[in-house]
Design an enzyme around this catalytic site. Structure first.
Site, short mmCIF file in Angstrom:
data_model
loop_
_atom_site.label_atom_id
_atom_site.label_comp_id
_atom_site.label_asym_id
_atom_site.label_seq_id
_atom_site.Cartn_x
_atom_site.Cartn_y
_atom_site.Cartn_z
N HIS A 269 0.83 -1.20 0.00
CA HIS A 269 0.00 0.00 0.00
C HIS A 269 0.87 1.25 0.00
CE1 HIS A 269 -3.17 -2.77 2.10
NE2 HIS A 269 -2.93 -3.10 0.85
C1 LIG Z 1 -0.22 -9.46 -2.05
C2 LIG Z 1 -0.98 -8.18 -2.27
C3 LIG Z 1 -2.20 -7.99 -1.65
C4 LIG Z 1 -2.91 -6.82 -1.83
N1 LIG Z 1 -4.15 -6.70 -1.24
C5 LIG Z 1 -4.86 -5.58 -1.41
C6 LIG Z 1 -6.17 -5.44 -0.84
O1 LIG Z 1 -6.68 -6.36 -0.20
N2 LIG Z 1 -6.84 -4.29 -1.03
C7 LIG Z 1 -6.31 -3.25 -1.73
O2 LIG Z 1 -6.96 -2.23 -1.84
N3 LIG Z 1 -5.09 -3.36 -2.29
C8 LIG Z 1 -4.36 -4.50 -2.16
N4 LIG Z 1 -3.14 -4.61 -2.74
C9 LIG Z 1 -2.65 -3.48 -3.54
C10 LIG Z 1 -3.30 -3.46 -4.90
O3 LIG Z 1 -3.01 -4.64 -5.57
C11 LIG Z 1 -2.82 -2.25 -5.67
O4 LIG Z 1 -3.18 -1.09 -4.95
C12 LIG Z 1 -3.42 -2.09 -7.05
O5 LIG Z 1 -3.50 -3.30 -7.73
C13 LIG Z 1 -2.61 -1.07 -7.80
O6 LIG Z 1 -3.12 -0.87 -9.11
P1 LIG Z 1 -2.29 -0.01 -10.12
O7 LIG Z 1 -2.99 -0.06 -11.42
O8 LIG Z 1 -1.99 1.31 -9.56
O9 LIG Z 1 -0.86 -0.72 -10.22
P2 LIG Z 1 -0.47 -2.19 -10.71
O10 LIG Z 1 -1.56 -3.14 -10.52
O11 LIG Z 1 0.83 -2.49 -10.08
O12 LIG Z 1 -0.27 -2.03 -12.25
C14 LIG Z 1 0.83 -1.35 -12.77
C15 LIG Z 1 1.27 -2.09 -14.02
O13 LIG Z 1 2.23 -1.27 -14.68
C16 LIG Z 1 3.24 -2.11 -15.22
N5 LIG Z 1 4.42 -1.29 -15.39
C17 LIG Z 1 5.19 -0.71 -14.41
N6 LIG Z 1 6.20 -0.03 -14.96
C18 LIG Z 1 6.09 -0.17 -16.31
C19 LIG Z 1 6.85 0.32 -17.40
N7 LIG Z 1 7.92 1.09 -17.23
N8 LIG Z 1 6.46 -0.03 -18.65
C20 LIG Z 1 5.36 -0.81 -18.86
N9 LIG Z 1 4.61 -1.29 -17.85
C21 LIG Z 1 4.97 -0.96 -16.59
C22 LIG Z 1 3.39 -3.19 -14.18
O14 LIG Z 1 3.99 -4.34 -14.73
C23 LIG Z 1 1.95 -3.40 -13.72
O15 LIG Z 1 1.32 -4.44 -14.42
C24 LIG Z 1 -2.39 -5.78 -2.61
C25 LIG Z 1 -1.16 -5.96 -3.23
C26 LIG Z 1 -0.46 -7.14 -3.08
C27 LIG Z 1 0.85 -7.31 -3.76
#
Ligand SMILES: Cc1cc2nc3c(=O)[nH]c(=O)nc-3n(C[C@H](O)[C@H](O)[C@H](O)COP(=O)(O)OP(=O)(O)OC[C@H]3O[C@@H](n4cnc5c(N)ncnc54)[C@H](O)[C@@H]3O)c2cc1C
Ligand code: SF4
Lengths: 232, 589
Positions: free
Chosen positions: B516
């Site tokens: 987080h």
């Molecule tokens: C084990 C675990 C449990 C969790 N449990 C919870 C929960 O219960 N509740 C909750 O609210 N949150 C939880 N989270 C957090 C939640 O998963 C994230 O807040 C959320 O998925 C973030 O979404 P996002 O789109 O911001 O980032 P991400 O899902 O990380 O997506 C970002 C994407 O960008 C890609 N990327 C990064 N850099 C580059 C680049 N330079 N070029 C191309 N692609 C790139 C990555 O590969 C990734 O696929 C948890 C996380 C984990 C690891």
């Protein structure tokens, strides 16, 4: 040269006969890492017989045999460690290995060694055997069990200085791999006969509990544990 | 040689929750969207089948679905004066990788932030006076209110089929829900999950203390469900292989299980995987992004992809690093407090309290990622801080997520880590222990920030992102106090042993705490205090939108994804509604 099986058997027996555990588990000597239930000797993929003997002695103190389960090596933990180290994990997969390195950084920084896990275990094993020969007059695998526990405690507390390898880094790697091998799915070579899962009451797969979470509220759920291999 | 590609309307970088939401909303608005994701393509049917998905070693311990630290870690230090070291293997947090991002292997706890979390500085100033806010605490308002976000929270919950019980519907408090939450427009789309025995013990114990327990809202569907995008979710099996794993039953809402079907059928959508975006191409004079540069991670070839709109959805670390590497905006300087990129990096402080029951059978292996019982009485500013030496708080939950034995092997305090005694205690307590968690707020500090590491590089030759972070005095005082409340609940539950584990000493990168993380590209009222405006539009490039938790000026005492997703829907609405008609800054600088 002593073949691997008789080597382990001799060293393993020597270590075991010095513990009360040997009596508690009479099958222990027959069923060592080198001689799995099928009777076929299990190949070592990357460890030398000497390294395997040292690990056998150590992991069987981390997880000794008693009424609850056989010892770590009897459950295949040395086989597990050998396979892990021979594979991607041992070669440093998913581990950033670019310098500069600060191997003595505080533990809160995690893994900071320049070595791969395989290199770390091999160097640590050699250095620990040197230490043991110098300080205790015998290599680790020849020490009686009662002398191994204090050695492990000193490694854990960083009270032993090995050489290139930081004692605590070696200990933590050993403890982690031992627990993984003991508790992981048996497909990886450890947790033979699901001994660890039976001990704690973990049913493994297939893990569909939509009904059971209601029907077994507050009641013990018992099931013959199932491994990935049982579904193959 | 850099190869030039044909322009597209929109490039979305990263295909996790925020990227998938943007891609879906902007294709709906008729724009042509190319999503570029550095990791592999993944879908549940082919990637998460039984029996191999139930492999703790492969998925949880070796972290198969997560970002590979070998190719691209971050470096870490505790203080601006320390030397940073690379996090050689991820532990405290687990960044995502591949289609679905972290949303593939998240738990699914789907909390809204409190109305006061969205205007924290104003709220604390009004209630306690400006003088109570410590000098080092660089908190700010969001500049987007809870009421403005409410429809977007509701939309995300509908997409995920969240299982839960409302506590406040249009101002009317609902029995059994969270009475502290902001007013909701309606009930959750699914009924709460079936509580575990341990959840029920917590509900009773907390209730006996006069607290307000409620089931954690979970993106694990309690029954088969079809979302407004036409995606079908299965019913949760309580399989205990949820967080860190993909869902074989398609019951966990992930970016691809909820939005993938609609995106796959959309002619205007394309996704490109295994392509690492190294730069945003930036025309500084025109204050515009012209596209992105990416490297095909298999061949090493470099491409320039021009676009009319660029959306960064690469999570906290990726978003901040792309801005720094591309020279967009002024990097934050902790000495002077000037500059904005990398500012207000936050995390969470999450102490735990284990409860051991001599006589209860808890079957810990039955669980779901979001299954839990929670009290919110000590979160945020839900209680009076007049006579306390800290601000903030956290929810206390008793989660029933899993009993996977490599990681879950609780023993009472004082038990050795190995040997005969360790074993007998492990065997004794495995089925009789549950763990409570304090999900603590994290209010930004002047000394916690992100910048580029001068010493270490990733496999593509880019500098690593450097994280400078430690818990503050406020965090520690708050966490100890709320942990004391958790221990009281443990005693009220009748536990044989109550074992609170405060977080002591310097931040530890090895032990999982939460993923987080937040901040680094925060939103605010002006270019002087923020990277993006209230629509997540960059102040220095009006066609560049930086979405996700990177925009939070500080972190709340909840899991962040619902708030990050709601903000992304809000930004998408601004792009589709206002920006495409008149491509210019949506807020005057
Ligand atoms: C084990 C675990 C449990 C969790 N449990 C919870 C929960 O219960 N509740 C909750 O609210 N949150 C939880 N989270 C957090 C939640 O998963 C994230 O807040 C959320 O998925 C973030 O979404 P996002 O789109 O911001 O980032 P991400 O899902 O990380 O997506 C970002 C994407 O960008 C890609 N990327 C990064 N850099 C580059 C680049 N330079 N070029 C191309 N692609 C790139 C990555 O590969 C990734 O696929 C948890 C996380 C984990 C690891
Ligand atoms: S606990 Fe439920 S939602 Fe989570 S992976 Fe298992 S079946 Fe899917």
């Amino acid at each position: 040269m002593l073949d691997r099986r008789s080597f382990i058997l001799s060293v393993g027996t020597a270590a075991l006969t010095n513990t009360s555990i040997a009596e508690a588990a009479p099958s222990a000597t027959a069923d060592t890492v080198a001689a799995p239930a099928s009777g076929a000797p299990e190949a070592l993929l990357t460890l030398t017989p000497k390294e395997a003997a040292l690990l056998t002695a150590l992991v069987d103190r981390l997880i000794p045999a008693d009424d609850l389960s056989p010892s770590a090596s009897q459950c295949g933990v040395v086989t597990y460690i050998d396979r892990q180290l021979a594979g991607a994990f041992g070669a440093g997969a998913r581990l950033y290995l670019e310098g500069p390195f600060r191997p003595n950084a505080p533990a809160v920084f995690g893994y900071q060694s320049a070595m791969t896990p395989l290199q770390l275990v091999q160097a640590g094993a050699a250095e620990l055997d040197d230490w043991s020969t110098a300080q205790r007059g015998k290599p680790i695998a020849a020490l009686p069990a009662a002398e191994l526990d204090p050695v492990l405690k000193d490694l854990e507390a960083g009270k032993i200085t090995l050489g290139r390898v930081k004692a605590t880094a070696f200990f933590e790697m050993l403890l982690q791999l031992t627990m993984e091998g003991f508790f992981a799915d048996p497909i990886y070579g450890g947790n033979r006969d699901k001994a660890a899962w039976r001990m704690i009451g973990y049913p493994g797969l297939p893990a569909t509990y939509a009904k059971a979470i209601r029907t077994h509220r507050g009641k013990r759920y018992e099931a013959e544990p199932k491994s990935i291999a049982d579904f193959a | 040689m850099v190869q030039q590609l044909k322009p597209v309307d929109v490039v979305v970088v990263g295909l996790g929750w925020t990227g998938a939401i943007m891609a879906r909303e902007l294709t709906k608005a008729g724009l042509e969207v190319l999503a570029i994701e550095r990791g592999p393509d993944r879908d549940a049917a082919s990637s998460f089948a039984l029996p191999s998905i139930r492999d703790e070693l492969r998925y949880s311990i070796r972290q198969e679905l997560m970002q590979d630290a070998k190719t691209d870690p971050v470096s870490f230090r505790h203080r601006p004066t320390d030397e940073a070291l690379p996090i050689r293997r991820f532990g405290a947090f687990l960044p995502g990788d591949g289609v679905g991002g972290m949303g593939t292997h998240w738990n699914g706890n789907t909390f809204r932030f409190l109305p006061t979390d969205h205007r924290l500085k104003s709220h604390l100033t009004e209630r306690y006076g400006a003088a109570r806010i410590p000098d080092y605490m660089t908190i700010q308002d969001w500049d987007v209110s809870y009421d403005e976000l409410e429809p977007h929270y509701a939309k995300f919950e509908a997409v995920c089929g969240v299982s839960g019980k409302a506590g406040n519907i249009r101002g009317a408090i609902q029995a059994g829900g969270n009475p502290f939450e902001g007013p909701r427009s309606g009930e959750y789309p699914n009924k709460p999950l079936t509580p575990s025995h341990a959840n029920e013990l917590f509900r009773k114990g907390a209730g006996d203390l006069g607290l307000h327990p409620f089931p954690a809202p979970a993106s694990n569907s309690s029954a088969p469900y079809t979302n407004p995008e036409g995606a079908k979710l299965g019913g949760c099996q309580y399989c205990g292989h949820c967080d860190r794993f993909g869902c074989e039953a398609d019951a966990k809402a992930t970016p691809w299980s909820t939005l993938g079907p609609a995106l796959t059928g959309e002619a205007k959508f394309r996704k490109l995987t295994q392509a690492y975006v190294s730069r945003v191409l930036y025309d500084k004079a025109a204050k515009r992004a012209t596209g992105v540069r990416y490297i095909d991670v298999r061949s090493g070839e470099t491409f320039d992809q021009p676009a009319e709109i660029v959306v960064l959805a690469t999570w906290v670390f990726g978003n901040t690093r792309l801005l720094l590497n591309s020279g967009i905006g002024t990097p934050y300087d902790p000495k002077t407090g000037s500059g904005v990129v990398g500012k207000n990096y936050c995390y969470q402080i999450q102490p735990t309290c284990e409860v051991f029951f001599e006589t209860e059978e808890l079957n810990p292996f039955m669980g779901a990622g979001g299954l839990g019982m929670v009290v919110d009485d000590f979160n945020g500013d839900n209680f009076d801080h007049s006579n306390l030496n800290f601000f903030g708080g956290g929810y206390i939950s008793l989660g029933s997520t899993n009993g996977r034995p490599i990681n879950f092997r609780p023993t009472p305090p004082g038990t050795p880590r190995w040997g005969a005694k360790w074993k007998s205690e492990t065997a004794k307590w495995y089925r009789r222990t549950a763990s409570m968690l304090v999900e603590g707020t994290n209010y930004s500090s002047r000394a916690n920030f992100l910048d580029l590491d001068p010493n270490y590089r990733n496999v593509f030759g880019d500098p690593l992102l450097r994280v400078t972070y430690n818990f503050t005095d406020n965090d520690r005082a708050m966490a100890d106090w709320v942990l004391g409340k958790a221990a009281e609940i443990g005693r009220a539950m009748g536990a044989t042993v109550v074992a609170p584990k405060p977080r002591k000493g310097d931040f530890n990168v090895t032990a999982y705490q939460s993923s987080h993380n937040s901040g680094g590209a925060i939103m605010g009222k002006s270019p002087a205090d923020s990277v993006v405006n209230r629509y997540l539009q960059h102040w220095d490039a009006h066609n560049l939108f930086v979405v996700g938790a990177s925009a939070f000026p500080q972190n709340a005492g909840y899991n962040p994804t619902a708030a990050a997703a709601a903000l992304t829907y809000w930004a998408a609405q601004a792009i589709a509604g206002a920006y495409v008609k008149h491509p210019a800054p949506l807020v005057p600088a």
